[in-house]
Design a protein around this motif. Structure first.
Motif, short mmCIF file in Angstrom:
data_model
loop_
_atom_site.label_atom_id
_atom_site.label_comp_id
_atom_site.label_asym_id
_atom_site.label_seq_id
_atom_site.Cartn_x
_atom_site.Cartn_y
_atom_site.Cartn_z
N TYR A 99 0.83 -1.20 0.00
CA TYR A 99 0.00 0.00 0.00
C TYR A 99 0.86 1.26 0.00
O TYR A 99 1.79 1.38 0.80
CB TYR A 99 -0.88 0.02 1.26
CG TYR A 99 -1.73 -1.23 1.40
CD1 TYR A 99 -3.00 -1.28 0.84
CD2 TYR A 99 -1.25 -2.34 2.09
CE1 TYR A 99 -3.78 -2.42 0.95
CE2 TYR A 99 -2.02 -3.50 2.21
CZ TYR A 99 -3.28 -3.52 1.64
OH TYR A 99 -4.04 -4.67 1.75
N GLY A 138 0.42 5.79 -0.79
CA GLY A 138 -0.53 6.84 -1.12
C GLY A 138 0.01 8.21 -0.81
O GLY A 138 1.02 8.37 -0.11
N GLU A 179 -5.79 13.31 -2.64
CA GLU A 179 -5.18 12.15 -1.98
C GLU A 179 -5.52 10.88 -2.77
O GLU A 179 -6.70 10.58 -3.01
CB GLU A 179 -5.73 12.07 -0.55
CG GLU A 179 -5.37 10.80 0.20
CD GLU A 179 -4.00 10.83 0.86
OE1 GLU A 179 -3.29 11.86 0.75
OE2 GLU A 179 -3.63 9.83 1.48
N ARG A 237 -4.76 6.76 -2.90
CA ARG A 237 -4.23 5.61 -2.17
C ARG A 237 -4.30 4.36 -3.02
O ARG A 237 -5.33 4.10 -3.65
CB ARG A 237 -5.01 5.40 -0.87
CG ARG A 237 -4.80 6.54 0.10
CD ARG A 237 -5.38 6.21 1.44
NE ARG A 237 -5.08 7.25 2.40
CZ ARG A 237 -5.17 7.10 3.70
NH1 ARG A 237 -5.57 5.93 4.20
NH2 ARG A 237 -4.87 8.09 4.52
N TYR A 295 -7.48 0.66 4.15
CA TYR A 295 -6.56 1.72 3.76
C TYR A 295 -7.16 2.60 2.65
O TYR A 295 -7.01 3.83 2.66
CB TYR A 295 -5.23 1.12 3.28
CG TYR A 295 -4.24 2.14 2.80
CD1 TYR A 295 -3.60 3.00 3.69
CD2 TYR A 295 -3.94 2.26 1.44
CE1 TYR A 295 -2.69 3.95 3.24
CE2 TYR A 295 -3.03 3.21 0.99
CZ TYR A 295 -2.41 4.04 1.89
OH TYR A 295 -1.52 4.99 1.44
N LEU A 296 -7.84 1.97 1.69
CA LEU A 296 -8.44 2.75 0.59
C LEU A 296 -9.62 3.57 1.09
O LEU A 296 -9.82 4.70 0.70
CB LEU A 296 -8.91 1.81 -0.53
CG LEU A 296 -7.84 0.97 -1.20
CD1 LEU A 296 -8.46 0.10 -2.29
CD2 LEU A 296 -6.75 1.85 -1.81
N SER A 346 -9.35 7.05 3.24
CA SER A 346 -9.02 8.33 2.63
C SER A 346 -10.30 9.08 2.25
O SER A 346 -10.25 10.19 1.75
CB SER A 346 -8.14 8.11 1.40
OG SER A 346 -8.89 7.55 0.35
#
Ligand code: ADP
Ligand code: MG
Length: 147
Positions: free
Chosen positions: A6, A8, A93, A95, A142-143, A146
């Motif tokens: 990951y 970003g 942003e 990611r 994690y995605l 954001s």
């Protein structure tokens, strides 16, 4: 299959070589921020999921490396989001969940053959990301965090 990884950050300006004009815009990330994790992964073409804050989660195919065709001296991270946005999103942003590897970097005898290969990479990514082993990563926290 590879272990997903990951990265970003804000979308930065690339070399502005007109990849957009060729129909292959790449939303560059600042490679210098990811030198450690990049050193753990071979250069080449990867695929995965891209989360854009305020927009959504999209399939993506990405080149990591020196782009031999263009003789770059710096490593770049260049994800092509497989979606038609109709506008730029510099500074947003972005990611990435990188879930699969397609091929090593290669040089090409012509720009046409490079473009054809990138479109082939895009078709491979689209299909692979529908497979259950890769599709699930679309839901990675994690995605979503954001957004
Ligand atoms: P640069 O050299 O500045 O990266 P590009 O020609 O590669 O310029 O265009 C990339 C920019 O195009 C991205 O930063 C983003 O703002 C915009 N863009 C629009 N659609 C897409 C897409 N589907 N995938 C990636 N970037 C896109
Ligand atoms: Mg670019």
């Amino acid at each position: 299959p590879i272990e997903p990884w990951y990265i970003g950050g804000p979308v930065i300006k690339g070399f502005g070589r007109g990849s957009k004009v060729l129909g292959i815009p790449t939303a560059n990330l600042p490679a210098e921020n990811f030198s450690t994790i990049l050193s753990e992964h071979t250069s080449g073409v990867y695929f995965g999921w891209a989360g854009l804050s305020t927009r959504g989660i999209y399939k993506m195919v990405m080149s990591i490396g020196w782009n031999p065709y263009f003789d770059n001296t710096e490593k770049t991270i260049e994800p092509w989001l497989l979606h038609d946005f109709g506008e730029d999103f510099y500074g947003e942003e972005l990611r990435l969940a990188i879930v699969g590897y397609i091929r090593p970097e290669a040089n090409f005898p012509s720009l046409e053959s490079l473009i054809a290969r990138i479109h082939e990479d895009g078709r491979i990514a689209k299909k692979a990301l529908d497979l259950p082993i890769y599709a699930g990563s679309k839901d990675s926290p994690y995605l979503k965090n954001s957004m």
